[in-house]
Scaffold this active site. Structure first.
Site, mmCIF file in Angstrom:
data_model
loop_
_atom_site.group_PDB
_atom_site.id
_atom_site.type_symbol
_atom_site.label_atom_id
_atom_site.label_comp_id
_atom_site.label_asym_id
_atom_site.label_seq_id
_atom_site.Cartn_x
_atom_site.Cartn_y
_atom_site.Cartn_z
ATOM 1 N N HIS A 137 66.256 17.572 -32.695
ATOM 2 C CA HIS A 137 65.622 17.398 -31.388
ATOM 3 C C HIS A 137 65.239 15.929 -31.237
ATOM 4 O O HIS A 137 64.641 15.331 -32.139
ATOM 5 C CB HIS A 137 64.402 18.311 -31.328
ATOM 6 C CG HIS A 137 63.365 17.950 -30.328
ATOM 7 N ND1 HIS A 137 63.605 17.930 -28.975
ATOM 8 C CD2 HIS A 137 62.056 17.618 -30.471
ATOM 9 C CE1 HIS A 137 62.492 17.604 -28.344
ATOM 10 N NE2 HIS A 137 61.541 17.394 -29.235
ATOM 11 N N ASP A 141 54.810 55.154 -31.554
ATOM 12 C CA ASP A 141 54.766 56.557 -31.177
ATOM 13 C C ASP A 141 56.129 57.167 -31.473
ATOM 14 O O ASP A 141 57.165 56.511 -31.364
ATOM 15 C CB ASP A 141 54.345 56.750 -29.723
ATOM 16 C CG ASP A 141 55.301 56.117 -28.717
ATOM 17 O OD1 ASP A 141 56.103 55.233 -29.106
ATOM 18 O OD2 ASP A 141 55.236 56.502 -27.528
ATOM 19 N N TYR A 160 59.289 15.939 -22.407
ATOM 20 C CA TYR A 160 57.836 15.876 -22.513
ATOM 21 C C TYR A 160 57.427 14.467 -22.918
ATOM 22 O O TYR A 160 58.221 13.702 -23.476
ATOM 23 C CB TYR A 160 57.292 16.924 -23.494
ATOM 24 C CG TYR A 160 57.742 16.772 -24.929
ATOM 25 C CD1 TYR A 160 57.107 15.879 -25.800
ATOM 26 C CD2 TYR A 160 58.776 17.560 -25.441
ATOM 27 C CE1 TYR A 160 57.507 15.756 -27.123
ATOM 28 C CE2 TYR A 160 59.175 17.441 -26.757
ATOM 29 C CZ TYR A 160 58.538 16.546 -27.604
ATOM 30 O OH TYR A 160 58.931 16.415 -28.902
#
Length: 820
Positions: free
Chosen positions: A232, A553, A263
C-alpha cells in the site's frame, strides 16, 4: 503434567509470536488478567521490529458498518489515550474528517453517521464551510460536505507498543527480539512449544500475532491462515509554506478523500498521503525478507517495499486537486508498506480446534489492535470474549473459501474496496459461481437474480415471476439505495407464498449429522430445549455458552434413536460441537452432499400429498415432525417446518437426486400455480412472522430472554450449557423489539440508530418491507421498558423515520396458517 504452585499463580505458559502492536497489546491484556508467564518472541529488533506496526501511519477512524470493529476501535482509542512514554501521549485526538465530492458519497456519509449513532460514537455530517474551517488547505469548490468525528485521531503505534511492553514486563512478561521462529511443537493435538533459532520455549498456549507473516507461522503449526499481504502506497511531501512554523506533529483532523481512495495526515510541516487507488500488489508472505536481509538490500524494513512511482502518478494529481497547496511541492519520500487483508476484510481470531492451545490474532490493523487484544485475552483467560466476535472467528470460513487462490483473489479485492460505497447486499464478483445447488440450472432458466453468501449462489428473485407484479397494484416507490438488489418481483413471490405455494432453495443452510449411542445425551446437554423425544420429533433449540449467551440457534430432528440431523448456522457451530463431543459421538457436515427444497404456502399439502404414499395430513404429519419417505422416485427426509409462517415442509435429499426432486415438485405444481421464490421474499415473510436470524438479530452477547426466545429454554430439564448463568440472570434491561414504520412507503435496511424521546436508544438489526402487512418491519435492540404503541424514530440517511413498537408475531399470531 502437574504445575508447581508458582506456575499456577502465574497462569499457564504463553508464547506470543510477534512484538508488533497486537503482540504487545496482548501481552499487556494477558498480564493484567493474571497470566504473567508470557514470552513475546520477535525476529526483528525491538522496539521497531520491521513489521506493519513499524511503518503504520496510525490513522484511527472508529466508525464502521461492523459493530464489532467499531467496539475494537473505541477501546483502542480509550486505551491509547491513557498511555504515555516519556511524557508523550500514545494518541493524538485530532479528530477525523471524511469528505464527499459526489452526491453518492455525501449520502454514504449520512449512512456512516447513522452507524456512529448506532454504536455510540460522536460524529456529525457537516457542510462545506465547516470542512474548510477544519482543513483550511482544502479547495472547497470540490467538496460537498463531510463527516466529522471529533474523538478519532492518530495512534503512535510504536510508542503504544512500547508503553504496553513496559507494563507487561513490569508484571512478569518478557520480550525477546532477534528470535526467529522455526517450528511449532505439538503432541496429541495440543501445542507444546515454540522452536526458534535460539532455543525452544515450552508453552501451554501459543498466539500467532505475526501480521503478514501469519501464514508462515500457521504452516509450521499445520493451520492455514486465510490472509493475503498487500503493498500500500504511502508518501510524504516536502515542507509546505502553509504549515511553516508548525511544532505539533498534527493539529488538523485526519482526512479521508474516499472518492479517490486517498487519506492525509500532517507530519508537522509536511503532509503524509496514503493511497488505495493503485492496482493491488499482492506479496508472498513466504518470500518476505527477514529484518537483516531487508537491511542488506537497502530496504528500511521488511514491510517497506520500494515506492512504485508509476502507481502514484494519478493519485498525485487527485491530491493536488483537493489540496492546491501541494501544487507547489513534490513528494520527498515514499514507500509501499505491506499489511494484511482477508477474504472478507475482517481479522482472523481464535483458537484452532485441530491444535488446541494455538491461537490466531491476525490481520489486525492498528485501529483495532487494543480492542482485539482485549477480546483474545478474555477468550484465553475466561473462555469467551465479552464482545461478539463471530465476524472475526477463524472458524467462519468455509472450506471452499480457504484455497490460496480464493484468499489471494478476495484479499486483493478487499484492498480495492477499502473506500468503496458498498451496499449491504452487494455480492462479490469473483470467483463466481463457486458453490451451486443441484437446482442451479433450473433457477437460471427461470431468470434467477443471484446474490452470494459463504460462496453459495442464492436466488433473490426470479424474473419468470415478473408477470405477477401487475396483479399487485401499486407498490411504494423506493429510494435509489433501497432499490439496489431489490425487485418488485419479491413482492409477487411473497404474495404467491401467502396465497398458493412456492419452492425455496434452502440448500445453503448448514446440515450436520450427529450419530452414536451418546448422541441424545450429548445434544440434550449442549442445547437449551428438551430433545428427549421420540424419533420423528423436530425441536427448535439454542446453543448457549457458559454465560447464557446465544452461540447459535438450531433445529434438531431425531431421525432414529441414535441419529440426528441438525440444522445449524455456521462452521463455528460444527467447531463448537466437535470441541465438546465425547467419545462415541460422531459429527459430520453433510451440507455439500445434500440439498433442500422448502415447499411453503396454503397449497403445499395439495402439491406434496399426491406425490407420496405417506400421510401428509395435519393429523398424520404434525408440525415440528419429521418422516423419511419418498416424493415421486426420490427418497427424502421431510420436516414439517416453515420459516415463512405458512403450511409446508422442508424436503431433504442427496445432491445427486436434487434435480429430480425439484423437477418432480415443479411439474406437479403447475396446475396449482407454483412459483420459485427467492431470499428477498423469504426475508420479508420471516420478519412478518418474527423469526430471528442468528448473527444478525442476536449473538452470544444476548440471552434467550432478551432475544424473545425464552420458549426454547427448558429450565426444568437436567443441566445444560448456560443453565446456571440463566438462573442468575436479572430481568432483561433490553429486548429485541419489533417495530412497524408508520409511513407505508418508508423502508430501512438494518443497522440504523433508533431514537426514543429524541435520544439514541438502540439500533436496527433486521428490516424488510412486509408485503402482507403493507409496512416495513424492523427489529431493534431497545430498552425493555418501551411499551407496545410507543413511538420512536429510525434515522435513515439523516432523516428521522417514524415507527411504532408493535406486538409480535405481527402476522398470524394464532398460528392457524402453519397448523392446518
Amino acid at each position: 503434567m502437574s504445575s508447581t504452585p508458582e506456575q499456577r499463580s502465574q497462569g499457564p505458559r504463553v508464547v506470543v509470536i510477534g512484538a508488533g502492536i497486537v503482540g504487545c497489546s496482548l501481552a499487556d491484556e494477558l498480564t493484567a488478567r493474571g497470566w504473567t508467564d508470557v514470552t513475546v518472541l520477535e525476529q526483528g529488533p525491538l522496539p521497531a521490529p520491521g513489521g506493519s506496526t513499524s511503518h503504520a501511519p496510525g490513522l484511527v477512524f472508529q466508525t464502521s458498518p461492523s459493530r464489532t470493529l467499531a467496539e475494537f476501535a473505541r477501546y483502542t482509542v480509550e486505551k491509547f489515550r491513557s498511555l504515555q512514554v516519556d511524557g508523550v501521549s500514545c494518541f493524538q485526538q485530532v479528530g477525523g474528517l471524511e469528505l464527499a465530492t459526489t452526491p453518492e458519497r455525501l449520502a454514504d456519509l449520512h449512512r456512516r453517521a447513522g452507524y456512529a449513532a448506532s454504536w455510540g460514537i460522536r460524529g456529525e455530517v457537516v457542510n462545506t464551510a465547516r470542512c474548510k474551517e477544519l482543513w483550511p488547505l482544502l479547495d472547497e469548490s470540490v467538496v460537498l460536505g463531510g463527516f466529522h468525528t471529533p474523538d478519532d485521531g492518530l495512534a503512535r503505534a510504536l510508542l503504544a507498543a512500547r508503553a504496553q511492553m513496559d507494563r507487561a514486563t513490569a508484571r512478569g512478561a518478557r520480550f525477546l527480539d532477534r528470535h526467529t521462529v522455526t517450528g511449532i511443537d505439538q503432541q496429541d493435538g495440543r501445542v507444546t512449544a515454540v522452536v526458534t533459532d535460539r532455543g525452544v520455549f515450552p508453552a501451554d498456549h501459543v498466539v500467532s500475532a505475526a501480521g503478514f507473516w501469519g501464514p508462515v507461522i500457521g504452516r509450521m503449526a499445520g493451520i492455514d491462515v486465510p490472509l493475503q499481504p498487500l503493498a500500500h502506497q504511502y508518501a510524504k511531501t516536502g515542507p509546505l509554506p502553509e504549515l511553516s512554523g508548525a511544532t505539533a506533529e498534527a493539529t488538523r483532523p485526519i482526512l479521508r478523500f474516499q472518492d479517490r481512495d486517498l487519506y492525509f495526515r500532517e507530519h508537522t510541516d509536511r503532509i503524509g498521503i496514503g493511497s488505495y487507488a493503485h492496482r493491488p500488489i499482492p506479496v508472498d508472505p513466504f518470500a518476505v525478507l527477514a529484518y537483516d536481509e531487508a537491511r542488506a538490500r537497502d530496504m528500511e524494513m521488511p514491510s517497506s517495499y520500494p515506492f512504485t512511482t508509476e502507481d502514484w502518478a494519478p493519485s498525485w494529481e487527485d491530491c493536488r486537486r483537493l489540496l492546491p497547496a501541494l501544487r507547489a511541492c513534490e513528494i520527498e519520500t515514499g514507500f509501499n508498506g505491506v499489511f494484511s487483508f482477508t477474504p472478507d476484510g475482517m481479522p482472523v481470531l481464535g483458537e484452532a480446534r485441530r491444535l488446541r492451545g494455538f491461537w490466531l490474532a491476525e490481520a489486525v490493523w492498528v485501529t483495532h489492535s487494543a480492542g482485539v487484544a482485549k477480546a483474545v485475552a478474555e477468550w484465553m483467560v475466561h473462555g469467551r470474549p465479552s464482545l461478539d466476535v463471530h465476524e472475526c472467528d477463524v472458524t467462519r470460513f468455509e472450506e471452499a473459501q480457504r484455497s490460496p487462490a480464493y484468499v489471494r483473489e478476495r484479499g486483493s479485492q478487499q484492498f480495492v474496496e477499502v473506500y468503496d460505497v458498498l451496499h449491504p447486499l452487494q455480492p462479490m464478483e469473483q470467483p463466481r459461481p463457486l458453490r451451486v445447488s443441484p437446482f442451479h440450472a433450473r433457477q437460471q432458466q427461470l431468470g434467477a437474480f443471484f446474490l452470494e453468501g459463504t460462496g453459495w449462489e442464492r436466488p433473490h428473485w426470479y424474473e419468470a415471476n415478473a408477470p405477477l407484479v401487475d396483479a399487485l397494484g401499486e407498490l411504494p416507490e423506493r429510494d435509489a439505495w433501497s432499490a439496489r438488489y431489490w425487485s418488485p418481483v419479491a413482492a409477487a413471490e411473497a404474495r404467491a407464498t401467502r396465497e398458493k405455494v412456492a419452492l425455496y432453495d434452502m440448500t445453503p443452510l448448514r446440515r450436520l449429522e450427529v450419530t452414536g449411542p451418546g448422541a441424545l445425551a450429548f445434544l440434550d446437554r449442549m442445547t437449551s430445549n428438551n430433545l428427549r423425544k421420540k424419533p420423528g420429533a423436530v425441536t427448535y433449540t439454542l446453543l448457549l455458552d457458559e454465560t447464557g449467551g446465544i452461540r447459535s440457534d438450531l433445529t434438531v430432528a431425531r431421525l432414529a434413536p441414535d441419529r440426528f440431523q441438525v440444522g445449524a448456522n455456521s462452521p463455528a457451530d460444527l467447531d463448537w460441537l466437535l470441541r465438546h463431543a465425547p467419545d462415541g459421538v460422531q459429527i459430520r457436515d453433510i451440507t455439500s452432499g445434500t440439498c433442500c427444497v422448502g415447499v411453503w404456502g396454503p397449497l403445499a399439502r395439495a402439491l406434496v400429498q399426491p406425490l407420496t404414499g405417506d400421510d401428509f395430513s395435519h393429523e398424520g404429519f404434525g408440525h415440528f415432525r419429521a418422516k423419511q419417505t419418498y416424493v415421486g422416485h426420490v427418497p427424502v427426509t421431510a420436516m414439517r417446518l416453515s420459516y415463512v409462517g405458512e403450511l409446508g415442509w422442508e424436503l431433504y435429499t442427496t445432491a445427486d437426486l436434487g434435480l429430480r426432486l425439484w423437477d418432480t415438485l415443479w411439474e406437479a405444481g403447475q396446475e396449482l400455480g407454483v412459483v420459485a421464490a427467492g431470499r428477498s421474499a423469504f426475508n420479508s415473510l420471516r420478519l412478518e412472522k418474527g423469526y430471528r436470524a442468528w448473527g444478525t438479530d442476536m449473538t452470544d452477547e444476548h440471552t434467550p430472554f432478551e432475544a424473545g426466545l425464552g420458549f426454547a429454554v427448558r429450565m426444568d430439564k437436567e443441566d445444560f450449557v448456560g443453565k446456571a448463568a440463566l438462573r442468575r440472570a436479572q430481568e432483561p434491561a433490553r429486548r429485541l423489539t419489533p417495530l412497524l414504520l408508520d409511513d407505508p412507503a418508508a423502508v430501512v435496511l438494518g443497522k440504523e440508530p433508533v431514537y426514543a424521546d429524541g435520544a439514541p436508544a438502540g439500533y436496527v438489526t433486521s428490516a424488510s418491507y412486509g408485503y402482507t402487512l403493507g409496512r416495513c418491519v424492523a427489529y431493534a435492540w431497545l430498552p425493555a421498558g418501551l411499551a407496545t404503541g410507543t413511538g420512536v424514530h429510525i434515522e435513515y440517511f439523516g432523516e428521522k423515520v417514524a415507527a411504532t413498537v408493535a406486538d409480535e408475531p405481527l402476522f398470524d399470531p394464532e398460528m392457524t396458517r402453519i397448523r392446518r
